[in-house]
Design a protein around this motif. Structure first.
Motif, short mmCIF file in Angstrom:
data_model
loop_
_atom_site.label_atom_id
_atom_site.label_comp_id
_atom_site.label_asym_id
_atom_site.label_seq_id
_atom_site.Cartn_x
_atom_site.Cartn_y
_atom_site.Cartn_z
N TRP A 262 0.83 -1.20 0.00
CA TRP A 262 0.00 0.00 0.00
C TRP A 262 0.87 1.26 0.00
O TRP A 262 0.63 2.21 -0.75
CB TRP A 262 -0.91 -0.04 1.22
N THR A 266 1.09 4.06 -2.84
CA THR A 266 0.78 5.43 -2.44
C THR A 266 1.75 6.42 -3.08
O THR A 266 1.37 7.53 -3.45
CB THR A 266 0.83 5.56 -0.91
N ILE A 277 -6.35 4.50 -1.73
CA ILE A 277 -6.47 3.25 -2.48
C ILE A 277 -6.15 3.56 -3.93
O ILE A 277 -7.04 3.85 -4.73
CB ILE A 277 -7.87 2.64 -2.34
#
Length: 284
Positions: A262, A266, A277
């Motif tokens: 993640w 990002t 997301i």
């Protein structure tokens, strides 16, 4: 992960220089940062005190309680070490140099993460000494449970490092990352358990094992209960050996992998975008 990806992210990652940076910053008295040297000196004094206390109390101190102390220190140490990993680069204006360097954003995140793991490994090696003294002298040491608790403590610390790195990737100031990381840990480890305890005490329910399943200190306590030979946990419900230890370890490691991926995704966004997301973006 194929061989090329593994070599790119781990073996030949230029960002592995972060290991040396963490060593110089947190495990060395050199450099111009007096605060880090003072904190390191204080930490060594506390460590010497812990070792002396364990040696003086041989046979009376359970090694599992030392691992609980270790877990508590990791909970504070990981955010303090990683909150500026990416946010600090932005604040120091060195982030633009990283973005134009011939490395991918995944390499940046993984390199920062591996550097933190190296520092975590050094701290774990130091804690193994008092844990080993207590384990050898304690009359009721269960070596299987001791190993399980150590792995649980380390896996939780890895999860905290991943969470802090993700938050650092989402903000522009290290202080904001530190506050958000400690705040999230405070909610998960302190506020939520207190609220749950109040709710369950008023409703008359006692079996809270499932609700506290991912609480590291609760899990360590339940393993300690089992290690002492009891069939019942502190909550009053039946404790199954299968329920504590490996399930938490696997969940912590799985969450760590998700948060690292993640954080890497990002970084694909521009500085002024706020999205948690990412979709349809690839590394530059």
């Amino acid at each position: 992960m194929n061989r090329n990806t593994w070599e790119q992210l781990v073996v030949h990652n230029p960002m592995l220089i972060e290991i040396q940076r963490f060593r110089r910053r947190y495990l060395s008295f050199g450099g111009s940062n007096t605060l880090n040297s003072a904190v390191l000196g204080l930490g060594l004094v506390c460590y010497a005190g812990l070792v002396l206390m364990v040696m003086n109390g041989q046979g009376d101190i359970s090694p599992l309680w030392i691992i609980m102390l270790q877990t508590g220190l990791y909970t504070l140490f990981a955010p303090g070490m990683l909150h500026g990993a990416i946010a600090g680069e932005r604040e120091r204006r060195s982030w633009d140099l990283l973005l134009v360097a011939p490395i991918t954003k995944a390499q940046i995140v993984v390199g920062k993460f591996i550097g933190a793991l190296a520092a975590l490994a050094a701290a774990t090696a130091m804690f193994l000494f008092p844990v080993a003294i207590a384990a050898v002298t304690y009359r009721r040491t269960n070596w299987h449970d001791l190993l399980l608790c150590e792995l649980l403590s380390i896996s939780f610390a890895i999860a905290v490092c991943s969470m802090t790195l993700l938050i650092s990737a989402r903000v522009k100031r290290p202080f904001m990352a530190l506050g958000a990381s400690l705040g999230a840990l405070g909610v998960v480890l302190v506020v939520a358990p207190i609220l749950l305890a109040v709710v369950f005490s008023t409703s008359g329910m006692r079996d809270v094992d499932l609700l506290y399943f991912l609480h590291p200190f609760y899990a360590l306590g339940q393993i300690s209960v089992l290690s002492e030979g009891s069939s019942y946990g502190r909550s009053g419900g039946m404790v199954s050996p299968v329920f504590w230890g490996w399930p938490q370890i696997l969940v912590y490691l799985g969450l760590s992998a998700v948060m690292i991926a993640w954080a890497s995704n990002t970084l694909n966004f521009a500085e002024n975008e706020v999205k948690f997301i990412p979709k349809g973006h690839r590394d530059a």
